[in-house]
Design a protein around this motif. Sequence first.
Motif, PDB file in Angstrom:
ATOM      1  N   ARG A 105       0.862  -1.188   0.000  1.00  0.00           N
ATOM      2  CA  ARG A 105       0.000   0.000   0.000  1.00  0.00           C
ATOM      3  C   ARG A 105       0.899   1.239   0.000  1.00  0.00           C
ATOM      4  NH1 ARG A 105      -4.251  -1.821   4.688  1.00  0.00           N
ATOM      5  NH2 ARG A 105      -2.484  -2.991   5.503  1.00  0.00           N
ATOM      6  N   LEU A 106       1.352   1.610  -1.194  1.00  0.00           N
ATOM      7  CA  LEU A 106       2.449   2.572  -1.341  1.00  0.00           C
ATOM      8  C   LEU A 106       2.171   3.537  -2.486  1.00  0.00           C
ATOM      9  CD1 LEU A 106       5.547   3.276  -0.812  1.00  0.00           C
ATOM     10  CD2 LEU A 106       6.059   1.534  -2.527  1.00  0.00           C
ATOM     11  N   ILE A 107       2.410   4.803  -2.257  1.00  0.00           N
ATOM     12  CA  ILE A 107       2.328   5.804  -3.335  1.00  0.00           C
ATOM     13  C   ILE A 107       3.673   6.516  -3.437  1.00  0.00           C
ATOM     14  CG2 ILE A 107       1.328   8.048  -3.996  1.00  0.00           C
ATOM     15  CD1 ILE A 107      -1.344   7.101  -2.975  1.00  0.00           C
ATOM     16  N   HIS A 108       4.223   6.572  -4.648  1.00  0.00           N
ATOM     17  CA  HIS A 108       5.438   7.358  -4.917  1.00  0.00           C
ATOM     18  C   HIS A 108       5.003   8.743  -5.383  1.00  0.00           C
ATOM     19  CE1 HIS A 108       8.945   4.673  -4.687  1.00  0.00           C
ATOM     20  NE2 HIS A 108       8.135   3.693  -5.038  1.00  0.00           N
ATOM     21  N   MET A 109       4.825   9.655  -4.463  1.00  0.00           N
ATOM     22  CA  MET A 109       4.255  10.958  -4.867  1.00  0.00           C
ATOM     23  C   MET A 109       5.201  11.814  -5.715  1.00  0.00           C
ATOM     24  SD  MET A 109       4.200  13.195  -1.333  1.00  0.00           S
ATOM     25  CE  MET A 109       3.634  14.671  -2.182  1.00  0.00           C
ATOM     26  N   HIS A 110       6.515  11.566  -5.628  1.00  0.00           N
ATOM     27  CA  HIS A 110       7.476  12.329  -6.432  1.00  0.00           C
ATOM     28  C   HIS A 110       8.037  11.542  -7.613  1.00  0.00           C
ATOM     29  CE1 HIS A 110       8.447  15.369  -2.954  1.00  0.00           C
ATOM     30  NE2 HIS A 110       7.282  15.588  -3.524  1.00  0.00           N
ATOM     31  N   GLY A 111       7.372  10.431  -7.977  1.00  0.00           N
ATOM     32  CA  GLY A 111       7.824   9.652  -9.123  1.00  0.00           C
ATOM     33  C   GLY A 111       8.779   8.545  -8.729  1.00  0.00           C
ATOM     34  N   GLU A 112       9.344   7.879  -9.746  1.00  0.00           N
ATOM     35  CA  GLU A 112      10.197   6.712  -9.524  1.00  0.00           C
ATOM     36  C   GLU A 112      11.376   6.727 -10.485  1.00  0.00           C
ATOM     37  OE1 GLU A 112       7.929   2.878  -9.302  1.00  0.00           O
ATOM     38  OE2 GLU A 112       6.245   4.226  -9.619  1.00  0.00           O
ATOM     39  N   LEU A 113      12.552   6.375  -9.968  1.00  0.00           N
ATOM     40  CA  LEU A 113      13.745   6.316 -10.824  1.00  0.00           C
ATOM     41  C   LEU A 113      13.587   5.267 -11.916  1.00  0.00           C
ATOM     42  CD1 LEU A 113      16.604   6.520  -8.182  1.00  0.00           C
ATOM     43  CD2 LEU A 113      16.231   8.118 -10.077  1.00  0.00           C
ATOM     44  N   GLN A 114      12.892   4.157 -11.574  1.00  0.00           N
ATOM     45  CA  GLN A 114      12.810   3.059 -12.537  1.00  0.00           C
ATOM     46  C   GLN A 114      11.564   3.147 -13.398  1.00  0.00           C
ATOM     47  OE1 GLN A 114      13.565  -0.121  -9.721  1.00  0.00           O
ATOM     48  NE2 GLN A 114      15.525  -0.444 -10.712  1.00  0.00           N
ATOM     49  N   SER A 115      11.222   4.376 -13.745  1.00  0.00           N
ATOM     50  CA  SER A 115      10.108   4.595 -14.655  1.00  0.00           C
ATOM     51  C   SER A 115      10.523   5.715 -15.605  1.00  0.00           C
ATOM     52  CB  SER A 115       8.869   4.987 -13.854  1.00  0.00           C
ATOM     53  OG  SER A 115       7.817   5.371 -14.691  1.00  0.00           O
ATOM     54  N   ALA A 116      10.115   5.583 -16.867  1.00  0.00           N
ATOM     55  CA  ALA A 116      10.354   6.647 -17.846  1.00  0.00           C
ATOM     56  C   ALA A 116       8.987   7.155 -18.292  1.00  0.00           C
ATOM     57  CB  ALA A 116      11.138   6.106 -19.038  1.00  0.00           C
ATOM     58  N   LEU A 117       8.893   8.476 -18.423  1.00  0.00           N
ATOM     59  CA  LEU A 117       7.615   9.107 -18.761  1.00  0.00           C
ATOM     60  C   LEU A 117       7.742   9.800 -20.112  1.00  0.00           C
ATOM     61  CD1 LEU A 117       4.773  10.196 -17.768  1.00  0.00           C
ATOM     62  CD2 LEU A 117       6.045  12.187 -16.929  1.00  0.00           C
ATOM     63  N   CYS A 118       6.770   9.560 -20.979  1.00  0.00           N
ATOM     64  CA  CYS A 118       6.829  10.244 -22.269  1.00  0.00           C
ATOM     65  C   CYS A 118       6.230  11.643 -22.120  1.00  0.00           C
ATOM     66  CB  CYS A 118       6.057   9.470 -23.336  1.00  0.00           C
ATOM     67  SG  CYS A 118       6.087  10.340 -24.920  1.00  0.00           S
TER      68      CYS A 118
END
Length: 233
Positions: A105-118
Motif C-alpha cells: 500500500r504505497l504511493i510514490h508521490m514524487h515519481g520513480e527512478l525506474q520509470s520513464a515518462l513520455c
Amino acid sequence: MPDDIRNIVILTGAGISAESGLATFRGPDGLWEGHRVEDVCTPQALERDPVLVHRFYDERRAKLADVSPNPAHEALAALDAAWLGDLLIVTQNVDDLHERAGAKRLIHMHGELQSALCARCGRAVRWEAALPPSAICAGCGSASLRPDIVFFGEMPYRMDEIDEALARADLFVSVGTSGAVYPAAGYVQTARHYGARTIELNLDPSAGSFYFEETRLGPASLLVPELVQQLLS
Ligand code: OAD
Ligand code: ZN
C-alpha cells in the motif's frame, strides 16, 4: 498506543533510505550540495540541458543496484502486511526500497527512478537501464522519454488519494523528511486538522517538528521497528 487507531498514513523521505547508503538531499553530503536543484530538477533544466538531467538520474538509478532495504523499510512492510485497518505509505523517495522490502500500500508521490515518462503522450514505462534523451517511446514513437520524476513546479502524483487517506487517518507518522518541500510538508497539519494523532521520527528536528504532537529523534532503522512493534502489540 491507543486502541482507537485504525487508519494510518506514513510519510517517508530520504532519511529512511540513508542507512541503506542513498544520499539525502539537504545537509553536508546531500545531493543538493553537489547539484543545484534548478540544474537537474526543473522542467526548464530538462529543456536546457537534457544530457545533464538524464545523467543525474541515470547515476541515481544505477546506484539502486548497490543498495538494499534496511530495517526501517522492512518494519513498514511488515506493518503493511499485518495491519487490518487502512494504511498508506506515501513516499517522497524515488528509490524502490519500500517495494523491495515488500510494501504494497504505497504511493510514490514524487515519481520513480525506474520509470520513464513520455513528455509527449504521457505514457509511463518501467525503465531499469540508462535513459538516453534519444530513447523512443513505444506509445507514440517520439524521442520524448524523460525520467519519471516530479520536478519542482510540477504536480505530485495521486494527490486526491493522499488527501482522502489523510482525512480518514487516526495516526499520521512522518519518517526521515526535512519538511522543506510542499505539499508533503503540510500533511501533518492536514492530518491533525482531521483529528489524527501525529508522530515524527527523524534524526534531527525538521522544519515542521513544531506541528507534531510527538517527535522521536534517532536513526530510522531503530525508531521505525520500535514504533511498528508498539502498533502491532
Ligand atoms: P531531505 O534531505 O530534505 O531530508 C532528509 C531528512 O532525513 C533530514 O531531516 C535528516 O535529518 C533525516 N535523516 C537523515 N538520516 C536519517 C536517518 N538515518 N534516520 C532518520 N532520519 C534521517 O529529504 P526529503 O525531506 O525527503 O524531491 O526531501 C524532500 C524532497 O526534496 C525530495 O523528495 C526531493 C527533494 O528535492 C524531488 O526530487 C522531487
Ligand atoms: Zn509517447
